[in-house]
Design an enzyme around this catalytic site. Structure first.
Site, PDB file in Angstrom:
ATOM      1  N   THR A  70       0.814  -1.202   0.000  1.00  0.00           N
ATOM      2  CA  THR A  70       0.000   0.000   0.000  1.00  0.00           C
ATOM      3  C   THR A  70       0.853   1.259   0.000  1.00  0.00           C
ATOM      4  OG1 THR A  70      -1.503   1.298   1.410  1.00  0.00           O
ATOM      5  CG2 THR A  70      -0.099  -0.269   2.521  1.00  0.00           C
ATOM      6  N   TYR A  72      -1.589   0.439  10.748  1.00  0.00           N
ATOM      7  CA  TYR A  72      -1.851  -0.329   9.528  1.00  0.00           C
ATOM      8  C   TYR A  72      -0.670  -0.272   8.586  1.00  0.00           C
ATOM      9  CZ  TYR A  72      -3.457  -1.187   4.761  1.00  0.00           C
ATOM     10  OH  TYR A  72      -3.554  -1.629   3.467  1.00  0.00           O
TER      11      TYR A  72
END
Length: 316
Positions: A127, A150
């Site tokens: 990501t 995250y």
């Protein structure tokens, strides 16, 4: 070619399964434990509805932390590791234990499996959150400094992959996705929430002042790039950005939604969120060179497709 996709029932995973099955040379095994996440189980089952009828698709409902690799990995040529716990805002506090389990421990266990039962390619879905706050266009050589737990969990997954690639010759490629949207998008993601609130005649909740920008990547463009990695040469050991055709602010996107719905919508500003960069902008030159990637879908077309999907999706 036999391909394993973890997270096959998810937003990107289900689209990738469908894309790979267009090629008659491919047999796809979809693995998904349907573990608790921001996407309801019924929505993920809905994502699989067409795949389950396909003769070259096999679905296995098992958790990555308990599946027996001797029953799954022999004969697999390519692994796409898309499974994981998503979401920046929900990764703080006690819930981080789910990110440790699903993004770090599960990745390490899958790598151990591929160490025992070697594959020709191991493609790890990462990501843009690993970059943190950056100014201007970002290429893959930029430093990583995630702003959220995250992001830390996904960067840890990348580092684990690199350790196994170095020590066990796992044929690794890392793909970093930038704000993917479109049909089947997770309910916790901004566009999905905006559209649902408009349909329910509720104010749109906006984190921050709405001037933050994102490199929005339409899901079909994203999976075109991911699927290209199956047959691409010279990608082993590479980290590759997958960005979109159009970069815009949150307020720009709301204006497009207003055009589609033919009405002004009320905005509710929620305050600046923690853990999110002000801007993202992908340099996709490596994806263009190595994967032949050219994103095609602009925000107006992509948002219209997402609106139609939400409007017609009985699982939501």
């Amino acid at each position: 070619m036999k391909i394993l996709i973890t997270g096959a029932a998810g937003f990107i995973g289900s689209h990738l399964c469908e894309r790979l099955l267009i090629d008659t040379r491919h047999e796809v095994v979809g693995l998904d434990g349907l573990v608790t996440s921001s996407t309801p189980v019924k929505a993920r089952e809905y994502n699989l509805r067409h795949l389950l009828q396909h003769p070259r698709f096999t679905f296995i409902k098992q958790d990555l932390l308990t599946v027996q690799w001797d029953q799954l990995l022999p004969g697999i040529d390519i692994v796409y590791h898309l499974a994981g716990m998503p979401g920046v805002r929900s990764s703080w506090g006690e819930d981080f234990k789910h990110y440790i389990r699903n993004n770090i421990e599960a990745t390490q266990r899958l790598l151990e499996g591929c160490r025992t039962y070697p594959v020709s390619k191991f493609i790890y879905a990462s990501t843009s959150s690993v970059y943190g706050e950056k100014i201007g266009q970002v290429n893959e050589m930029a430093s990583t400094a995630p702003l959220s737990p995250y992001g830390v969990s996904k960067l840890t997954g990348e580092q684990l992959c690199k350790v196994y690639a170095h020590n066990d010759a796992i044929p690794l490629t890392i793909l970093r996705f930038f704000t993917v949207y479109g049909p089947r998008q997770r309910p916790d993601m901004a566009f999905h929430r905006f559209i649902q609130h408009i349909l329910q005649n509720k104010p749109i909740p906006i984190n921050g002042d709405g001037t933050q920008t994102r490199d929005f990547t339409y899901v079909e463009d994203c999976v075109t790039a991911i699927a290209a990695a199956a047959h691409a040469d010279n990608i082993m050991g590479e980290t590759i950005n997958i960005g979109g055709k159009e970069r815009a602010s949150v307020l720009d996107c709301i204006a497009i939604l207003e055009e589609h719905f033919g009405k002004k919508v009320e905005r509710q500003f929620m305050g600046k969120p923690i853990g999110e960069p002000s801007h993202t902008w992908a340099d996709i030159s490596k994806a263009q060179s190595l994967l032949g990637y050219e994103p095609k879908t602009d925000l107006r077309k992509g948002l219209k497709a997402e609106i139609l999907d939400i409007y017609n999706n009985p699982s939501l």
